[in-house]
Write an enzyme that holds these catalytic residues in place. Structure first.
Site, short mmCIF file in Angstrom:
data_model
loop_
_atom_site.label_atom_id
_atom_site.label_comp_id
_atom_site.label_asym_id
_atom_site.label_seq_id
_atom_site.Cartn_x
_atom_site.Cartn_y
_atom_site.Cartn_z
N SER A 34 48.69 45.07 -57.61
CA SER A 34 49.41 45.34 -59.02
C SER A 34 48.93 44.12 -59.85
O SER A 34 49.54 43.78 -60.60
CB SER A 34 50.94 45.29 -58.66
OG SER A 34 51.23 44.10 -58.10
N SER A 103 49.31 45.34 -50.99
CA SER A 103 50.18 44.53 -51.54
C SER A 103 51.26 45.63 -52.14
O SER A 103 52.05 46.24 -51.45
CB SER A 103 49.38 43.67 -52.67
OG SER A 103 50.23 42.83 -53.33
N PHE A 104 51.09 45.64 -53.53
CA PHE A 104 52.23 46.68 -54.19
C PHE A 104 51.82 47.85 -53.45
O PHE A 104 52.79 48.82 -53.27
CB PHE A 104 51.82 46.85 -55.70
CG PHE A 104 51.98 48.15 -56.39
CD1 PHE A 104 53.20 48.53 -56.85
CD2 PHE A 104 50.77 48.88 -56.44
CE1 PHE A 104 53.37 49.64 -57.65
CE2 PHE A 104 50.71 50.12 -57.16
CZ PHE A 104 52.17 50.59 -57.69
N ASP A 224 47.88 33.61 -47.52
CA ASP A 224 48.10 34.57 -48.57
C ASP A 224 49.15 33.64 -49.39
O ASP A 224 50.29 33.24 -48.99
CB ASP A 224 48.55 35.65 -48.08
CG ASP A 224 48.74 36.73 -49.42
OD1 ASP A 224 48.91 36.31 -50.37
OD2 ASP A 224 48.75 38.05 -48.91
N HIS A 252 44.73 36.54 -50.07
CA HIS A 252 45.52 38.04 -50.46
C HIS A 252 44.57 38.91 -50.44
O HIS A 252 44.83 40.29 -50.60
CB HIS A 252 46.10 37.81 -51.82
CG HIS A 252 47.04 39.09 -52.16
ND1 HIS A 252 47.96 39.27 -51.05
CD2 HIS A 252 47.13 40.05 -53.11
CE1 HIS A 252 48.63 40.50 -51.66
NE2 HIS A 252 48.10 40.65 -52.84
#
Length: 273
Positions: A34, A103-104, A224, A252
């Site tokens: 995101s 992630s998202f 991260d 990340h």
């Protein structure tokens, strides 16, 4: 010059979704993160062609991101994005699929596994959200981004462990993506301050996560600064049939920072019967 971020378009619900569709065979759905200027292509450009050698790879821009529609009357939520993923698979007549969520997208993959367990085969979670955690400075920086080339360079420095990967060209590409018409309006509306509430909105109930009975590969960069490595340890402890792979000297973006190893892990995981 054609834009590689723009691929096919299909109607999902009441709006159009831009999606990449490569290869053939068992289906893997890739869901992006995101960050500002993100698209399926920007996120997965180094993985899609490799996985497409053995599988059918489908990678959409989630609604409000990339080159999918940005409906004016929409209130962005995990439910909206989950339904979009299912609508996309229905529109393509795909009953069961594997999923990779970054992630998202990892939080979304967990929601899908809880809400539509019958649709999923194997799951890969990479630097995933999906559990409660105290928002990091890195995530707050990403979601609170306001467009400038300096802000984008700073953000990419936060995302990646090594400056070598964060070229001025990459920063320019993501910055230009972040200033396309309508982008900042939709992005700004997704994760309003105080942004801790958005972390909570992406989190699933831990009792529900415990019930996930799929094979799950969890991948995370140890260094991260956006999503804590501890998230993946917690997910590993919650999900019975999970394995955890941590990359050292990695932020990340495991799929970019350790692309060859990342792709090899995915090919082997999805090839196992």
């Amino acid at each position: 010059m054609s834009n590689p971020e723009i691929a096919k378009s299909i109607k999902t619900g009441s709006y159009n979704t831009n999606y990449h569709d490569l290869g053939e065979g068992e289906v893997i759905l890739f869901i992006h993160g995101s960050g500002p200027g993100v698209s399926a292509y920007a996120n997965w450009r180094l993985s899609m062609p490799v996985l497409a050698e053995k599988f059918r790879v489908i990678a959409p821009d989630m609604v409000g991101f990339g080159y999918s529609d940005r409906p004016e009357d929409i209130t962005y939520s995990m439910d909206i994005w989950v339904e979009q993923a299912i609508d996309l698979m229905d529109a393509l007549n795909i009953k069961k699929f594997n999923i990779v969520g970054n992630s998202f997208g990892g939080g979304l993959a967990i929601s899908l596994a809880i809400k539509y367990p019958e649709r999923l085969n194997k799951i890969v979670l990479m630097g995933a959200m999906g559990v409660e955690f105290e928002i990091t400075a890195g995530l707050d920086q990403a979601w609170g981004y306001t467009p400038s080339i300096e802000n984008m360079k700073s953000l990419l420095d936060t995302f990646a462990y090594s400056r070598v990967l964060v070229t001025d060209e990459l920063a320019q590409m993501r910055y230009e993506a972040s200033i396309r018409p309508g982008f900042q309006e939709s992005f700004g509306s997704m994760f309003p301050a105080p942004r801790q509430s958005s972390v909570s909105a992406m989190a699933s109930n831990e009792e529900d996560i415990k019930k996930i009975d799929k094979d799950v590969l969890i991948i995370h960069g140890r260094d991260d600064k956006v999503i804590p490595f501890e998230n993946s340890i917690r997910l590993h402890n919650l999900i019975t049939k999970s394995q955890l792979h941590g990359f050292g000297e990695c932020g990340h973006w495991s799929q970019i920072e350790h692309k060859d190893r990342f792709n090899k892990l995915l090919v082997e995981f999805f090839s196992e019967k």
